[in-house]
Enzyme design. Structure first.
Site, PDB file in Angstrom:
ATOM      1  N   ASP A 121       3.705   0.453  16.128  1.00 33.54           N
ATOM      2  CA  ASP A 121       5.149   0.668  16.147  1.00 33.54           C
ATOM      3  C   ASP A 121       5.589   1.874  15.334  1.00 33.54           C
ATOM      4  O   ASP A 121       6.607   2.498  15.643  1.00 33.54           O
ATOM      5  CB  ASP A 121       5.875  -0.578  15.625  1.00 33.54           C
ATOM      6  CG  ASP A 121       5.870  -1.717  16.632  1.00 33.54           C
ATOM      7  OD1 ASP A 121       5.181  -1.593  17.666  1.00 33.54           O
ATOM      8  OD2 ASP A 121       6.548  -2.737  16.388  1.00 33.54           O
ATOM      9  N   GLY A 169       0.818  -1.201   0.000  1.00 33.33           N
ATOM     10  CA  GLY A 169       0.000   0.000   0.000  1.00 33.33           C
ATOM     11  C   GLY A 169       0.856   1.255   0.000  1.00 33.33           C
ATOM     12  O   GLY A 169       1.785   1.389   0.799  1.00 33.33           O
ATOM     13  N   HIS A 177      -6.539 -19.318  47.786  1.00 29.39           N
ATOM     14  CA  HIS A 177      -5.389 -19.993  48.375  1.00 29.39           C
ATOM     15  C   HIS A 177      -5.457 -21.484  48.066  1.00 29.39           C
ATOM     16  O   HIS A 177      -6.525 -22.095  48.183  1.00 29.39           O
ATOM     17  CB  HIS A 177      -5.388 -19.791  49.892  1.00 29.39           C
ATOM     18  CG  HIS A 177      -4.313 -20.550  50.596  1.00 29.39           C
ATOM     19  ND1 HIS A 177      -3.002 -20.136  50.586  1.00 29.39           N
ATOM     20  CD2 HIS A 177      -4.360 -21.708  51.318  1.00 29.39           C
ATOM     21  CE1 HIS A 177      -2.274 -20.997  51.293  1.00 29.39           C
ATOM     22  NE2 HIS A 177      -3.084 -21.960  51.740  1.00 29.39           N
TER      23      HIS A 177
END
Length: 472
Positions: free
Chosen positions: A316, A117, A451
């Site tokens: 990014d 692109g 727990h």
């Protein structure tokens, strides 16, 4: 220029985590969407990054742990490594995930445009040229990701000098591997090959691994990596590599001067960061210049600075937080903004980061050093809890780790959480939600934790910040 052959509400360039998520979300919200991808759906993450690396990290850890089952009363025969099958499994995972994106595109009516692109000017706006075909759109979203950075004298050849991509595709275990860079990619891939039998050496410019992580927690992880047999050289730089007789001679020298040393290894991998994919994107054609590092500069709404109206960028290529889940968050935010007119908001301080070694190192929020810089040493409180006091960790034989929490002493607000533990990548989810809701340390300390579980260590660390821990 040819007239655009169709009009779209949104064209997304790049089908990595940011791009494909943005495309699907926008389509779900009623926009007419196309996504351009020249290589493969899923981008770096699904094909040559996050997904394949985690498959190999898990497989190599299972291989290593299988050799030490006798202490648990489990006797097995000789544990053997079949690299062909291990790599085949990794690829099957990749194929399944990338195939899933193709299915989601079809399900949500996202048009997949195969090719490169390139942005082109179209009147007062922008269009996208894909292999000579021009597609017009009201909005264009750039999500082209990043690629590994090369170093002078250490150009990738795919055979001897590798990027992380090639290091995840080796057909056999190298006898020796030198890694340039002690960030998360370097230590993750280094741990894979060290577990499988390679002699791994890591050269890092800084004085420690994971320079962006909490220093105390990074030092804790370093001890585990050294137990794998990984050798570290901090404060050093790799100056070049030369192949002779099948070996790679890598010249390494202290960054502050001194005698150089040459390491003769089978492979060298360079992992010193990533650079944005903006080449041949056509930014100059629409009047956009990148910053000095090559990143696209954006406004608060992710619109590209100095670009025509309707051009956005995420992930990014804008360089905020270069992690897949951050790109997804940004992509979803832009899609909702375009389709619904919502105000864009991404809570970057609540973005977690994980180093997928064993144990894993996961974090969200400020490091202790960052908190001290902002609030002063006397303005924060720190709580720590060792896994040696956690029943589940002891029962797993995985008690060498810890949890660390940081809070604002004045307001009790949670500022950061750091976890060195098996399954830290799962445990950090609790801390991320707490950060998103601006929780206090008391909120975390008073919350139920089943727990025996590893997350109990988070509760105890929060209690320890006020010197109220029960089990230490």
């Amino acid at each position: 220029m040819a007239k655009p052959d169709q009009s779209l509400d949104l064209i997304v360039i790049g089908a990595g985590p940011g791009g494909y998520v943005a495309a699907i979300k926008a389509a779900q919200l009623g926009l007419k969407v196309a996504c351009v991808e020249k290589a493969y759906l899923g981008g770096t993450c699904l094909n040559v990054g996050c997904i394949p690396s985690k498959a190999l990290l898990d497989s190599s850890e299972r291989y290593a742990s299988a050799q030490h089952l006798a202490v648990r009363g489990i006797t097995v025969g000789d544990v053997k490594l079949d690299m062909t099958k291990m790599m085949g499994f990794k690829q099957s995972v990749v194929n399944k995930m990338t195939g899933g994106i193709g299915f989601l595109f079809k399900k949500n009516k996202v048009t997949h445009l195969e090719g490169h692109g390139k942005l082109v000017k179209q009147g007062d706006g922008v269009a996208v040229d894909v292999g000579g075909k021009v597609y017009g759109a009201t909005n264009v979203l750039i999500a082209t990701g990043s690629t590994p950075v090369e170093l002078p004298g250490l150009t990738f050849d795919g055979k001897h000098v590798l990027s992380s991509t090639e290091a995840l595709e080796l057909e056999s275990v190298p006898e020796s591997l030198l890694i340039v860079g002690g960030g998360y990619i370097g230590v993750e891939i280094g741990s894979v090959w060290a577990r499988l039998g390679s002699k791994v050496t890591i050269v890092e410019f800084a004085d420690r691994i994971l320079p962006a992580s909490d220093e105390e927690m990074a030092k804790g992880l370093l001890k585990h990596l050294k137990k794998l047999g990984i050798e570290f050289h901090f404060g050093h730089v790799a100056k070049g590599a030369k192949v002779q007789k099948g070996k790679v001679g890598v010249v390494v020298e202290p960054k502050d001067g001194g005698d150089s040393k040459t390491f003769a290894v089978d492979k060298v991998m360079v992992a010193v960061g990533r650079k944005p994919n903006t080449d041949k994107l056509g930014l100059d054609a629409i009047g956009v210049e990148t910053d000095k590092r090559g990143f696209i500069e954006v406004n608060d709404d992710f619109s590209v600075k100095n670009a025509p109206k309707g051009v956005y960028a995420i992930g990014d290529v804008i360089g905020k937080i270069m992690l897949a889940h951050n790109a997804e968050q940004e992509g979803k935010t832009v899609a909702e903004m375009l389709a619904k007119g919502t105000k864009p908001h991404v809570n970057y301080p609540a973005c977690p980061a994980v180093v997928y070694t064993h144990p894993e190192l996961a974090s969200v929020g400020m490091t202790e050093a960052e908190a001290v810089e902002k609030f002063g040493k006397d303005g924060i409180k720190v709580g720590k809890f060792p896994l040696a006091a956690n029943g589940r960790a002891v029962g797993m034989g995985e008690a060498d780790g810890s949890v660390k929490v940081i809070g604002d002493k004045k307001t009790d607000r949670l500022l950061g959480v750091h976890i060195l533990s098996p399954h830290a990548s799962d445990m950090i989810g609790e801390a991320t939600v707490a950060m998103e809701f601006a929780s206090s340390l008391e909120d975390v300390a008073r919350s139920y934790h089943a727990h025996p579980t590893l997350p109990e260590a988070i509760k105890e660390a929060a209690m320890a910040a006020d010197k109220k821990a029960i089990h230490i």
